[in-house]
Design a protein around this motif. Sequence first.
Motif, mmCIF file in Angstrom:
data_model
loop_
_atom_site.group_PDB
_atom_site.id
_atom_site.type_symbol
_atom_site.label_atom_id
_atom_site.label_comp_id
_atom_site.label_asym_id
_atom_site.label_seq_id
_atom_site.Cartn_x
_atom_site.Cartn_y
_atom_site.Cartn_z
ATOM 1 N N THR A 44 4.379 3.368 -5.581
ATOM 2 C CA THR A 44 5.386 3.419 -6.947
ATOM 3 C C THR A 44 5.730 1.530 -7.742
ATOM 4 O O THR A 44 6.116 1.353 -6.658
ATOM 5 C CB THR A 44 5.847 4.401 -7.548
ATOM 6 N N ASP A 45 6.440 1.789 -8.739
ATOM 7 C CA ASP A 45 7.233 0.547 -9.095
ATOM 8 C C ASP A 45 8.402 1.063 -8.348
ATOM 9 O O ASP A 45 8.888 -0.476 -7.783
ATOM 10 C CB ASP A 45 7.623 0.761 -10.575
ATOM 11 N N GLY A 46 9.010 1.699 -8.121
ATOM 12 C CA GLY A 46 10.134 2.170 -6.954
ATOM 13 C C GLY A 46 9.526 1.652 -5.199
ATOM 14 O O GLY A 46 10.566 1.811 -4.751
ATOM 15 N N GLY A 47 8.756 1.514 -5.311
ATOM 16 C CA GLY A 47 8.401 1.295 -4.057
ATOM 17 C C GLY A 47 8.042 2.260 -2.661
ATOM 18 O O GLY A 47 7.646 2.163 -1.692
ATOM 19 N N GLU A 48 8.174 3.339 -3.451
ATOM 20 C CA GLU A 48 7.563 4.468 -2.356
ATOM 21 C C GLU A 48 5.845 4.157 -2.219
ATOM 22 O O GLU A 48 5.348 3.861 -3.260
ATOM 23 C CB GLU A 48 7.782 6.144 -3.046
ATOM 24 N N ILE A 49 5.241 4.705 -0.944
ATOM 25 C CA ILE A 49 4.377 4.942 -0.351
ATOM 26 C C ILE A 49 3.811 6.235 -0.703
ATOM 27 O O ILE A 49 4.259 6.522 -0.052
ATOM 28 C CB ILE A 49 4.391 4.037 0.350
ATOM 29 N N PHE A 50 2.791 6.456 -1.460
ATOM 30 C CA PHE A 50 2.386 7.812 -1.020
ATOM 31 C C PHE A 50 0.241 7.990 -0.630
ATOM 32 O O PHE A 50 -0.085 6.578 -0.802
ATOM 33 C CB PHE A 50 1.705 8.706 -2.344
ATOM 34 N N VAL A 51 0.128 8.884 0.408
ATOM 35 C CA VAL A 51 -1.634 8.978 0.867
ATOM 36 C C VAL A 51 -1.733 9.725 0.430
ATOM 37 O O VAL A 51 -1.102 11.239 1.068
ATOM 38 C CB VAL A 51 -1.171 8.350 2.038
ATOM 39 N N THR A 52 -3.243 10.054 0.514
ATOM 40 C CA THR A 52 -3.732 11.347 -0.114
ATOM 41 C C THR A 52 -4.245 11.324 1.354
ATOM 42 O O THR A 52 -4.497 11.159 2.010
ATOM 43 C CB THR A 52 -5.120 11.408 -0.720
ATOM 44 N N GLU A 53 -3.821 13.619 1.838
ATOM 45 C CA GLU A 53 -3.763 13.288 2.603
ATOM 46 C C GLU A 53 -5.518 13.176 3.885
ATOM 47 O O GLU A 53 -5.073 13.192 5.084
ATOM 48 C CB GLU A 53 -4.371 15.243 2.312
ATOM 49 N N GLY A 54 -6.747 12.426 3.638
ATOM 50 C CA GLY A 54 -7.547 12.229 4.301
ATOM 51 C C GLY A 54 -7.514 11.005 5.223
ATOM 52 O O GLY A 54 -7.561 10.533 6.453
ATOM 53 N N LEU A 55 -5.930 9.819 4.621
ATOM 54 C CA LEU A 55 -5.950 9.288 5.422
ATOM 55 C C LEU A 55 -4.920 8.882 6.225
ATOM 56 O O LEU A 55 -4.163 8.151 6.797
ATOM 57 C CB LEU A 55 -5.641 7.642 4.213
ATOM 58 N N SER A 56 -3.662 10.233 6.216
ATOM 59 C CA SER A 56 -2.622 10.099 6.355
ATOM 60 C C SER A 56 -2.742 9.986 7.981
ATOM 61 O O SER A 56 -1.747 9.190 9.554
ATOM 62 C CB SER A 56 -1.877 11.902 6.201
ATOM 63 N N GLY A 57 -3.949 10.284 9.030
ATOM 64 C CA GLY A 57 -3.992 9.700 10.574
ATOM 65 C C GLY A 57 -4.675 8.817 10.441
ATOM 66 O O GLY A 57 -4.458 7.695 11.647
ATOM 67 N N SER A 58 -4.128 8.388 9.123
ATOM 68 C CA SER A 58 -4.980 6.338 9.225
ATOM 69 C C SER A 58 -4.417 5.209 9.338
ATOM 70 O O SER A 58 -4.359 4.548 8.834
ATOM 71 C CB SER A 58 -6.276 5.951 8.633
ATOM 72 N N VAL A 59 -3.022 4.991 9.006
ATOM 73 C CA VAL A 59 -2.298 4.830 8.272
ATOM 74 C C VAL A 59 -1.018 4.268 9.094
ATOM 75 O O VAL A 59 -0.383 4.893 9.655
ATOM 76 C CB VAL A 59 -1.549 5.445 6.889
ATOM 77 N N SER A 60 -0.951 2.519 8.692
ATOM 78 C CA SER A 60 0.674 2.561 9.585
ATOM 79 C C SER A 60 1.498 1.540 8.534
ATOM 80 O O SER A 60 1.031 0.566 8.258
ATOM 81 C CB SER A 60 0.148 2.020 10.728
ATOM 82 N N GLY A 61 2.848 1.686 9.739
ATOM 83 C CA GLY A 61 3.107 -0.068 9.597
ATOM 84 C C GLY A 61 4.579 0.711 8.052
ATOM 85 O O GLY A 61 5.091 -0.647 8.218
ATOM 86 N N ALA A 62 4.663 1.467 7.002
ATOM 87 C CA ALA A 62 5.758 2.107 6.870
ATOM 88 C C ALA A 62 5.695 4.288 6.639
ATOM 89 O O ALA A 62 4.659 4.609 7.166
ATOM 90 C CB ALA A 62 5.497 1.387 5.609
ATOM 91 N N GLU A 63 6.846 3.936 6.311
ATOM 92 C CA GLU A 63 7.527 5.824 5.690
ATOM 93 C C GLU A 63 5.953 6.055 4.134
ATOM 94 O O GLU A 63 6.446 5.075 3.844
ATOM 95 C CB GLU A 63 8.523 5.424 5.498
ATOM 96 N N VAL A 64 5.155 6.561 5.169
ATOM 97 C CA VAL A 64 4.748 7.260 3.658
ATOM 98 C C VAL A 64 4.678 8.736 3.071
ATOM 99 O O VAL A 64 5.595 9.989 4.249
ATOM 100 C CB VAL A 64 2.920 6.738 3.840
ATOM 101 N N GLN A 65 4.568 9.584 1.845
ATOM 102 C CA GLN A 65 4.585 10.519 1.851
ATOM 103 C C GLN A 65 3.301 10.754 1.963
ATOM 104 O O GLN A 65 2.005 10.147 0.465
ATOM 105 C CB GLN A 65 5.888 10.684 0.393
ATOM 106 N N VAL A 66 2.822 12.751 2.593
ATOM 107 C CA VAL A 66 1.100 12.564 1.946
ATOM 108 C C VAL A 66 1.569 13.293 0.543
ATOM 109 O O VAL A 66 1.982 14.513 0.438
ATOM 110 C CB VAL A 66 1.193 13.019 3.443
ATOM 111 N N ILE A 67 0.274 13.344 0.480
ATOM 112 C CA ILE A 67 -0.512 14.546 -0.903
ATOM 113 C C ILE A 67 -1.170 15.539 -0.695
ATOM 114 O O ILE A 67 -2.435 15.043 0.559
ATOM 115 C CB ILE A 67 -1.210 13.099 -2.438
ATOM 116 N N GLY A 68 -1.073 16.471 -0.488
ATOM 117 C CA GLY A 68 -1.678 17.364 0.066
ATOM 118 C C GLY A 68 -2.671 18.082 -1.369
ATOM 119 O O GLY A 68 -2.510 18.629 -2.666
ATOM 120 N N ARG A 69 -3.573 18.853 -0.990
ATOM 121 C CA ARG A 69 -4.340 19.585 -1.689
ATOM 122 C C ARG A 69 -4.243 20.547 -2.553
ATOM 123 O O ARG A 69 -3.333 21.126 -2.232
ATOM 124 C CB ARG A 69 -5.445 20.562 -0.900
#
Length: 333
Positions: free
Chosen positions: A308-333
């Motif tokens: 987001t423009d505010g710098g928040e990082i969201f990832v969809t559920e299927g990528l939650s186990g593949s992402v590293s490097g920062a705090e992220v919020q997971v989008i679920g089904r």
Amino acid sequence: MKRCAALAVFLLFLTGLSGCARTQAAEATFFAMDTVMSARVWHGAGGAADAQAVQSLVTELEQTLSVTDERSELYRLNADGQAELSADTLNILQQTLALSARTGGALDPTLYPAVRLWGFTTGDYRVPSEAEIAEAMAAAGTEHVSIDGSTVTLTDGAMLDFGAVAKGYAAQKAADELAARGAAAAVLSLGGNVQTLGSKPDGTPWKIDVRDPFDGTRAAVTLSLTGSHAVVTSGGYQRYFEEDGVRYSHIFDPETGAPARSGLASVTVAADDGLLADGLSTALYVMGLDAAADFWRASDDFEAVLITDGGEIFVTEGLSGSVSGAEVQVIGR
Ligand code: ADP
Ligand code: MG
């Protein structure tokens, strides 16, 4: 060593031949479609020819799809309002129209008159008047495009632009070509579009950085993926101009005929197909976070990272186990 020498002759810039003898990887960097591209190919034989094939293929597509080169097929279609199209262009058009319908028009290949009015593609950037925008948008909308066999007709002054999908299509075609040539593995990077083929010979996952939209020198997060994927990012930071302190980017909202302001700074889409990932990254950027999340919930053929423009990082559920490097919020089904 002969192959390494041949490679040096073939390629515009040679970035590295590290491990040429040992791992059989050929790496080439070149400039096409207005951006820096690179190809790294692992192959039992003929690495230089493979890397060269990628460059030739991308350059050929660029010459076909350019909206500014008077010799291109797309330029002729836009100028004449009717043309017989080659298989590639027809294929791209059909896939793009289907994706346009699927995204409720967020992806729209008919925005070119508006995109050009604002100076994107010509470089004469300016904020046009409401009346000028309304005039340019009168020609927009996929209802102005009709296909009869290989003949395409544009009505009411409509013009097409495949800027949102061309690199994705090119990367997919290049990956398919490399697979057909028997390449064991490859990673292509076409200016923000990453395409992987097969598995990295050393057995580790592909590491794909998602650029920090607020700091081009660092990654916001890194994706670790195995196998063949297209990973494509669309961001307002990639091409823009500023006037009176306002930033205007090259991704347009079809509802306004102006640069999209959806609250997103970038969208990265991972999918099996290059054109799909490229088209969706643009469309989801236009939609904004909530609509993009709903769109993902109704789909089963892609995953995404949304910043987001505010710098928040969201990832969809299927990528939650593949992402590293920062705090992220997971989008679920
Ligand atoms: P990039 O080319 O930086 O990778 P995109 O894939 O998001 O970025 O494509 C943006 C390009 O697509 C613009 O430069 C313009 O030519 C075109 N375009 C802009 N907005 C749209 C849209 N909503 N739908 C389809 N094409 C668009
Ligand atoms: Mg795109």
